[in-house]
Design an enzyme around this catalytic site. Sequence first.
Site, PDB file in Angstrom:
ATOM      1  N   SER A 156       0.708  -1.257  -0.037  1.00 36.26           N
ATOM      2  CA  SER A 156       0.022   0.026  -0.017  1.00 36.26           C
ATOM      3  C   SER A 156       0.856   1.302  -0.037  1.00 36.26           C
ATOM      4  O   SER A 156       0.369   2.334   0.422  1.00 36.26           O
ATOM      5  CB  SER A 156      -0.892   0.074   1.294  1.00 36.26           C
ATOM      6  OG  SER A 156      -0.169  -0.261   2.394  1.00 36.26           O
ATOM      7  N   SER A 157       2.002   0.961  -0.583  1.00 38.51           N
ATOM      8  CA  SER A 157       2.950   2.127  -0.415  1.00 38.51           C
ATOM      9  C   SER A 157       2.193   3.259  -1.533  1.00 38.51           C
ATOM     10  O   SER A 157       1.924   3.283  -2.487  1.00 38.51           O
ATOM     11  CB  SER A 157       4.424   2.052  -1.006  1.00 38.51           C
ATOM     12  OG  SER A 157       5.006   0.896  -0.304  1.00 38.51           O
ATOM     13  N   GLY A 158       2.281   4.650  -0.956  1.00 32.71           N
ATOM     14  CA  GLY A 158       2.008   5.819  -1.472  1.00 32.71           C
ATOM     15  C   GLY A 158       0.447   5.840  -1.593  1.00 32.71           C
ATOM     16  O   GLY A 158      -0.156   6.813  -1.909  1.00 32.71           O
ATOM     17  N   SER A 201      -0.948   6.402   1.654  1.00 34.62           N
ATOM     18  CA  SER A 201      -1.165   6.935   3.017  1.00 34.62           C
ATOM     19  C   SER A 201      -1.726   5.938   4.000  1.00 34.62           C
ATOM     20  O   SER A 201      -2.573   6.118   4.882  1.00 34.62           O
ATOM     21  CB  SER A 201      -2.227   8.172   3.098  1.00 34.62           C
ATOM     22  OG  SER A 201      -1.599   9.302   2.185  1.00 34.62           O
ATOM     23  N   SER A 202      -1.241   4.640   3.931  1.00 34.82           N
ATOM     24  CA  SER A 202      -1.687   3.536   4.917  1.00 34.82           C
ATOM     25  C   SER A 202      -1.149   3.899   6.255  1.00 34.82           C
ATOM     26  O   SER A 202      -1.907   3.562   7.067  1.00 34.82           O
ATOM     27  CB  SER A 202      -0.812   2.365   4.355  1.00 34.82           C
ATOM     28  OG  SER A 202       0.728   2.553   4.387  1.00 34.82           O
ATOM     29  N   SER A 203      -0.085   4.770   6.645  1.00 31.51           N
ATOM     30  CA  SER A 203       0.245   5.081   7.851  1.00 31.51           C
ATOM     31  C   SER A 203      -0.816   6.159   8.412  1.00 31.51           C
ATOM     32  O   SER A 203      -1.189   6.041   9.758  1.00 31.51           O
ATOM     33  CB  SER A 203       1.486   5.717   7.982  1.00 31.51           C
ATOM     34  OG  SER A 203       1.761   7.045   7.288  1.00 31.51           O
ATOM     35  N   ALA A 204      -1.176   6.894   7.743  1.00 35.63           N
ATOM     36  CA  ALA A 204      -2.208   7.817   8.144  1.00 35.63           C
ATOM     37  C   ALA A 204      -3.794   7.027   8.461  1.00 35.63           C
ATOM     38  O   ALA A 204      -4.280   7.400   9.337  1.00 35.63           O
ATOM     39  CB  ALA A 204      -2.727   8.963   7.131  1.00 35.63           C
ATOM     40  N   ASP A 219      -3.261  13.945   3.757  1.00 38.11           N
ATOM     41  CA  ASP A 219      -3.611  12.567   3.940  1.00 38.11           C
ATOM     42  C   ASP A 219      -4.760  12.282   4.762  1.00 38.11           C
ATOM     43  O   ASP A 219      -5.727  11.770   4.635  1.00 38.11           O
ATOM     44  CB  ASP A 219      -2.151  11.547   4.361  1.00 38.11           C
ATOM     45  CG  ASP A 219      -1.095  11.768   3.548  1.00 38.11           C
ATOM     46  OD1 ASP A 219      -1.519  11.948   2.475  1.00 38.11           O
ATOM     47  OD2 ASP A 219      -0.110  11.424   3.831  1.00 38.11           O
TER      48      ASP A 219
END
Length: 288
Positions: A86-88, A90-93, A136
């Site tokens: 899921s890079s790019g 905004s998986s961290s958000a 994001d």
Amino acid sequence: MVASSWPSLDELDAVRNKVAEMSGADGRDVRVVVSPYRICPLGAHIDHQGGTVTAMTINMGILLGFVPSPDAQGITGFICGSEEHSSGLSSSAAVGIAYLLALETANCKIIAPEENIELDRLIENEYLHLKNGILDQSAILLSKYGYLTWMDCKSILKPNLAKRALHYFSENKRVKEGLEAWASGNLDEFGKLISASGRSSIENYECGCKEMIDLYEILLKAPGVFGARFSGAGFRGCCLALVDADLTDKAAAFVKQEYQKVQPELASKLPQDRLVLICEPGDSAHVV
């Protein structure tokens, strides 16, 4: 309008069953946070500076099933993503927002989206050390299915951040105008721009301390001063002033006298021969 295809009922049931198995709770009591990934069609990298951007969420993201923990403060939960890569997107958000919403729900807290945008920005910037803006989080919390979300990031910023963005843009404008004033020999205008920079640093960028601000205000009143502002560390640096060469001694004497009135204790601790440094433009570093 047809609803989003994600998450499916099977995906939701799988998460609920997993949490029920982990916690011993009834699956019907398990809540699930749906926190989608996002894309940004237009507005690359300008949310940092209070620009306008577009965004939308997609039919993939994070699912966080949870029940309140026995102490009613935390949660027992299970988290999963709809895509391994899921890079790019905004998986961290998406993960940060999922946990915020779960913890808030478990503790019966109602938090406005704008507050959660700022909370997740702190998670991203301060904890994960990612240097991103608020695009994001805003997209994930504010988007609606079937719509293109448009955001004026300046208006979403908290007041102090909006003021800092104002300083950024106005200071860039002052630099351009300052080059023109210097090239034409207009020291009055150049000095006004320096003073405006100092004022914006105090009021918009919110740097400086009372000791520095007192010095800045005194310099603005000193004879022969075209303009003044902070230099170096805005909290414990110095103030510079552009001064008429014929009035430097008078300006220095005025500053010493007035600063001792408003900051007597600090002034008494400073080397008296270095309270004011009178200098002129120099050359670049070189070897002789």
